[in-house]
Motif scaffolding. Sequence first.
Motif, PDB file in Angstrom:
ATOM      1  N   ALA A 154      -4.475   2.050  -9.475  1.00 25.86           N
ATOM      2  CA  ALA A 154      -4.521   0.715 -10.086  1.00 25.86           C
ATOM      3  C   ALA A 154      -5.614   0.661 -11.146  1.00 25.86           C
ATOM      4  O   ALA A 154      -5.417   0.110 -12.244  1.00 25.86           O
ATOM      5  CB  ALA A 154      -4.777  -0.348  -9.016  1.00 25.86           C
ATOM      6  N   ILE A 168       0.100   0.527   3.677  1.00 31.45           N
ATOM      7  CA  ILE A 168       0.236   1.959   3.396  1.00 31.45           C
ATOM      8  C   ILE A 168      -0.719   2.771   4.259  1.00 31.45           C
ATOM      9  O   ILE A 168      -0.414   3.923   4.597  1.00 31.45           O
ATOM     10  CB  ILE A 168       0.071   2.316   1.900  1.00 31.45           C
ATOM     11  CG1 ILE A 168      -1.237   1.813   1.340  1.00 31.45           C
ATOM     12  CG2 ILE A 168       1.213   1.821   1.093  1.00 31.45           C
ATOM     13  CD1 ILE A 168      -1.463   2.347  -0.042  1.00 31.45           C
ATOM     14  N   PHE A 169      -1.861   2.180   4.670  1.00 32.66           N
ATOM     15  CA  PHE A 169      -2.747   2.910   5.579  1.00 32.66           C
ATOM     16  C   PHE A 169      -2.053   3.175   6.903  1.00 32.66           C
ATOM     17  O   PHE A 169      -2.047   4.305   7.418  1.00 32.66           O
ATOM     18  CB  PHE A 169      -4.027   2.113   5.787  1.00 32.66           C
ATOM     19  CG  PHE A 169      -4.959   2.736   6.753  1.00 32.66           C
ATOM     20  CD1 PHE A 169      -5.105   2.223   8.017  1.00 32.66           C
ATOM     21  CD2 PHE A 169      -5.697   3.845   6.387  1.00 32.66           C
ATOM     22  CE1 PHE A 169      -5.967   2.809   8.913  1.00 32.66           C
ATOM     23  CE2 PHE A 169      -6.568   4.432   7.279  1.00 32.66           C
ATOM     24  CZ  PHE A 169      -6.701   3.920   8.548  1.00 32.66           C
ATOM     25  N   LYS A 171     -12.782 -10.039 -13.685  1.00 32.77           N
ATOM     26  CA  LYS A 171     -13.576  -8.812 -13.715  1.00 32.77           C
ATOM     27  C   LYS A 171     -13.266  -8.024 -12.458  1.00 32.77           C
ATOM     28  O   LYS A 171     -13.383  -8.531 -11.349  1.00 32.77           O
ATOM     29  CB  LYS A 171     -15.077  -9.159 -13.728  1.00 32.77           C
ATOM     30  CG  LYS A 171     -15.580  -9.643 -15.059  1.00 32.77           C
ATOM     31  CD  LYS A 171     -17.097  -9.452 -15.132  1.00 32.77           C
ATOM     32  CE  LYS A 171     -17.642  -9.719 -16.506  1.00 32.77           C
ATOM     33  NZ  LYS A 171     -17.431 -11.063 -16.996  1.00 32.77           N
ATOM     34  N   ASN A 180       0.662   5.695   6.569  1.00 27.59           N
ATOM     35  CA  ASN A 180       0.114   7.036   6.426  1.00 27.59           C
ATOM     36  C   ASN A 180      -0.307   7.602   7.777  1.00 27.59           C
ATOM     37  O   ASN A 180      -0.091   8.793   8.049  1.00 27.59           O
ATOM     38  CB  ASN A 180      -1.084   7.002   5.477  1.00 27.59           C
ATOM     39  CG  ASN A 180      -1.517   8.381   5.086  1.00 27.59           C
ATOM     40  OD1 ASN A 180      -0.703   9.248   4.893  1.00 27.59           O
ATOM     41  ND2 ASN A 180      -2.798   8.616   4.994  1.00 27.59           N
ATOM     42  N   TYR A 228      -0.996  -4.885   1.101  1.00 27.35           N
ATOM     43  CA  TYR A 228      -0.299  -3.639   0.801  1.00 27.35           C
ATOM     44  C   TYR A 228      -1.143  -2.444   1.155  1.00 27.35           C
ATOM     45  O   TYR A 228      -0.631  -1.439   1.669  1.00 27.35           O
ATOM     46  CB  TYR A 228       0.107  -3.609  -0.675  1.00 27.35           C
ATOM     47  CG  TYR A 228       0.951  -2.434  -1.035  1.00 27.35           C
ATOM     48  CD1 TYR A 228       0.470  -1.424  -1.859  1.00 27.35           C
ATOM     49  CD2 TYR A 228       2.234  -2.307  -0.526  1.00 27.35           C
ATOM     50  CE1 TYR A 228       1.246  -0.338  -2.179  1.00 27.35           C
ATOM     51  CE2 TYR A 228       3.010  -1.216  -0.838  1.00 27.35           C
ATOM     52  CZ  TYR A 228       2.512  -0.242  -1.665  1.00 27.35           C
ATOM     53  OH  TYR A 228       3.287   0.837  -1.973  1.00 27.35           O
ATOM     54  N   LEU A 229      -2.467  -2.512   0.906  1.00 23.93           N
ATOM     55  CA  LEU A 229      -3.343  -1.407   1.288  1.00 23.93           C
ATOM     56  C   LEU A 229      -3.291  -1.181   2.790  1.00 23.93           C
ATOM     57  O   LEU A 229      -3.185  -0.031   3.258  1.00 23.93           O
ATOM     58  CB  LEU A 229      -4.782  -1.707   0.863  1.00 23.93           C
ATOM     59  CG  LEU A 229      -5.112  -1.664  -0.612  1.00 23.93           C
ATOM     60  CD1 LEU A 229      -6.578  -1.967  -0.814  1.00 23.93           C
ATOM     61  CD2 LEU A 229      -4.795  -0.329  -1.218  1.00 23.93           C
ATOM     62  N   VAL A 282      -4.676   7.598   1.378  1.00 24.80           N
ATOM     63  CA  VAL A 282      -3.752   6.951   0.459  1.00 24.80           C
ATOM     64  C   VAL A 282      -4.339   5.672  -0.121  1.00 24.80           C
ATOM     65  O   VAL A 282      -4.042   5.291  -1.249  1.00 24.80           O
ATOM     66  CB  VAL A 282      -2.401   6.623   1.127  1.00 24.80           C
ATOM     67  CG1 VAL A 282      -1.498   7.805   1.085  1.00 24.80           C
ATOM     68  CG2 VAL A 282      -2.586   6.140   2.504  1.00 24.80           C
ATOM     69  N   VAL A 283      -5.190   4.980   0.658  1.00 27.99           N
ATOM     70  CA  VAL A 283      -5.750   3.722   0.168  1.00 27.99           C
ATOM     71  C   VAL A 283      -6.603   3.984  -1.066  1.00 27.99           C
ATOM     72  O   VAL A 283      -6.481   3.304  -2.101  1.00 27.99           O
ATOM     73  CB  VAL A 283      -6.571   3.051   1.288  1.00 27.99           C
ATOM     74  CG1 VAL A 283      -7.306   1.854   0.760  1.00 27.99           C
ATOM     75  CG2 VAL A 283      -5.669   2.658   2.422  1.00 27.99           C
ATOM     76  N   PHE A 337      -4.384   4.830  -3.991  1.00 31.17           N
ATOM     77  CA  PHE A 337      -3.699   3.671  -4.570  1.00 31.17           C
ATOM     78  C   PHE A 337      -4.648   2.865  -5.437  1.00 31.17           C
ATOM     79  O   PHE A 337      -4.303   2.417  -6.539  1.00 31.17           O
ATOM     80  CB  PHE A 337      -3.114   2.812  -3.451  1.00 31.17           C
ATOM     81  CG  PHE A 337      -2.384   1.619  -3.953  1.00 31.17           C
ATOM     82  CD1 PHE A 337      -2.969   0.365  -3.917  1.00 31.17           C
ATOM     83  CD2 PHE A 337      -1.120   1.733  -4.478  1.00 31.17           C
ATOM     84  CE1 PHE A 337      -2.307  -0.743  -4.388  1.00 31.17           C
ATOM     85  CE2 PHE A 337      -0.446   0.630  -4.960  1.00 31.17           C
ATOM     86  CZ  PHE A 337      -1.045  -0.607  -4.912  1.00 31.17           C
ATOM     87  N   GLU A 338      -5.896   2.673  -4.942  1.00 28.26           N
ATOM     88  CA  GLU A 338      -6.850   1.889  -5.731  1.00 28.26           C
ATOM     89  C   GLU A 338      -7.241   2.623  -7.003  1.00 28.26           C
ATOM     90  O   GLU A 338      -7.405   1.999  -8.069  1.00 28.26           O
ATOM     91  CB  GLU A 338      -8.101   1.601  -4.888  1.00 28.26           C
ATOM     92  CG  GLU A 338      -7.821   0.659  -3.747  1.00 28.26           C
ATOM     93  CD  GLU A 338      -9.038  -0.128  -3.351  1.00 28.26           C
ATOM     94  OE1 GLU A 338      -9.237  -1.218  -3.905  1.00 28.26           O
ATOM     95  OE2 GLU A 338      -9.782   0.343  -2.490  1.00 28.26           O
ATOM     96  N   TYR A 355      -2.502  -7.537  -2.550  1.00 34.65           N
ATOM     97  CA  TYR A 355      -3.008  -6.180  -2.763  1.00 34.65           C
ATOM     98  C   TYR A 355      -3.582  -5.632  -1.479  1.00 34.65           C
ATOM     99  O   TYR A 355      -3.273  -4.511  -1.061  1.00 34.65           O
ATOM    100  CB  TYR A 355      -4.070  -6.269  -3.861  1.00 34.65           C
ATOM    101  CG  TYR A 355      -4.695  -4.990  -4.303  1.00 34.65           C
ATOM    102  CD1 TYR A 355      -5.956  -4.623  -3.856  1.00 34.65           C
ATOM    103  CD2 TYR A 355      -4.074  -4.174  -5.228  1.00 34.65           C
ATOM    104  CE1 TYR A 355      -6.560  -3.478  -4.294  1.00 34.65           C
ATOM    105  CE2 TYR A 355      -4.675  -3.017  -5.673  1.00 34.65           C
ATOM    106  CZ  TYR A 355      -5.920  -2.666  -5.201  1.00 34.65           C
ATOM    107  OH  TYR A 355      -6.529  -1.530  -5.649  1.00 34.65           O
ATOM    108  N   ILE A 395     -17.934 -16.245 -16.610  1.00 33.86           N
ATOM    109  CA  ILE A 395     -17.988 -16.567 -15.187  1.00 33.86           C
ATOM    110  C   ILE A 395     -19.438 -16.884 -14.828  1.00 33.86           C
ATOM    111  O   ILE A 395     -20.323 -16.061 -15.092  1.00 33.86           O
ATOM    112  CB  ILE A 395     -17.479 -15.385 -14.348  1.00 33.86           C
ATOM    113  CG1 ILE A 395     -16.038 -15.048 -14.757  1.00 33.86           C
ATOM    114  CG2 ILE A 395     -17.544 -15.689 -12.890  1.00 33.86           C
ATOM    115  CD1 ILE A 395     -15.469 -13.877 -14.044  1.00 33.86           C
ATOM    116  N   TYR A 422      -7.629 -18.039 -13.452  1.00 32.75           N
ATOM    117  CA  TYR A 422      -7.572 -16.994 -14.459  1.00 32.75           C
ATOM    118  C   TYR A 422      -6.481 -17.245 -15.480  1.00 32.75           C
ATOM    119  O   TYR A 422      -6.173 -16.357 -16.272  1.00 32.75           O
ATOM    120  CB  TYR A 422      -7.349 -15.632 -13.788  1.00 32.75           C
ATOM    121  CG  TYR A 422      -8.518 -15.154 -12.976  1.00 32.75           C
ATOM    122  CD1 TYR A 422      -8.418 -14.949 -11.615  1.00 32.75           C
ATOM    123  CD2 TYR A 422      -9.747 -14.923 -13.584  1.00 32.75           C
ATOM    124  CE1 TYR A 422      -9.494 -14.519 -10.882  1.00 32.75           C
ATOM    125  CE2 TYR A 422     -10.829 -14.500 -12.850  1.00 32.75           C
ATOM    126  CZ  TYR A 422     -10.703 -14.292 -11.502  1.00 32.75           C
ATOM    127  OH  TYR A 422     -11.769 -13.868 -10.771  1.00 32.75           O
TER     128      TYR A 422
END
Lengths: 159, 169
Positions: free
Chosen positions: A69, B114-115, A46, B118, B110-111, A61-62, A65-66, B107, B75, B86
Amino acid sequence: MAEAEPRNVVEKFFTSVANVLVTPTVWVREKIVEPNQQSYPWYHQKFRRVPTIDECYTDDVVCQFEAEAQYKRDRLVDSNILSILRARFEDCTLYEAPDHLEKCKPLWEQYEDASTNWFIKYGDLGGYHNVKSAYMKQKHRMIWERRHGPVGSGKKDTE
Amino acid sequence: MILSKLRPLLTKNTSALGLWRPMSEHRVFPMEPSRWQWNKFKDLFHFYALVGIIPLSLLTLYANVFIGPATLQEIPEGYTPKYWEYYKSPITRFIARYMLADPQQDYEKYLAYIFMENEKKQLRQLEKKIKDKMAERLDYQAYYYRPVMAKYHRISREAFDYLESIRGD
């Protein structure tokens, strides 16, 4: 699902021919496989809802990006919903064969509405679009609707 | 047993001198069809069966009979499943748990990446705008100013004084 009892001699013959293969398989499964298997769960993931692209600042940008997704996940979900509705209609048509035109009409209406909405939101964007192009599509449609009325009612002359 | 076979080989083909030198007689290579394809087939069969089919089928049997696939459940309240929970198949779970990285970790890494990129991008953009404006208006001397670090001047002055003290005038 319990197998139906054979109703006549022909069905009895064919079930016993099939049982040549079925009975050993069922025996192996019930006596050897199932007692030795462990029972443990798996879950569907979930995802939390995050701000959508229209709530993101242009230099964040964060957030973008989210939002992208989340957009991709929502698109997958919507595509699968459409597949399920389509399968429902097709199964109904196959089952009701001679009078499918009347019997399956509500399912057809439902599917048509859903696919129209899908195309309004995701259609005609190309194979590798991102969330910004989908957002811009919505913006352009709203501007067009503001100028010319609802989509499908023709273009008004510019005043 | 093999030794008793060798003696007749030695004594059979003796010439008049009682010696056997297999040097100049008419010896031919036995003519027979090539067994290359048959040998190659045996090689490939052994390879794919012993290294591929048998270990993989044993692994699959073990995973399906003694562990078995997982059952789909809701869950439970207040519990966050681990990232390998999963998946349904025990082999996929094993691979996800021990060989692959947590997708949420990737994930979030990566955030963060890119922060940071930027932030750098914004700083570089600002610098470029300032330089372009200075080049356009030509009203700021700082474009031609090259910054000097006093540290290196001090070091080279120390070295000069030392050398002068050694060499004299």
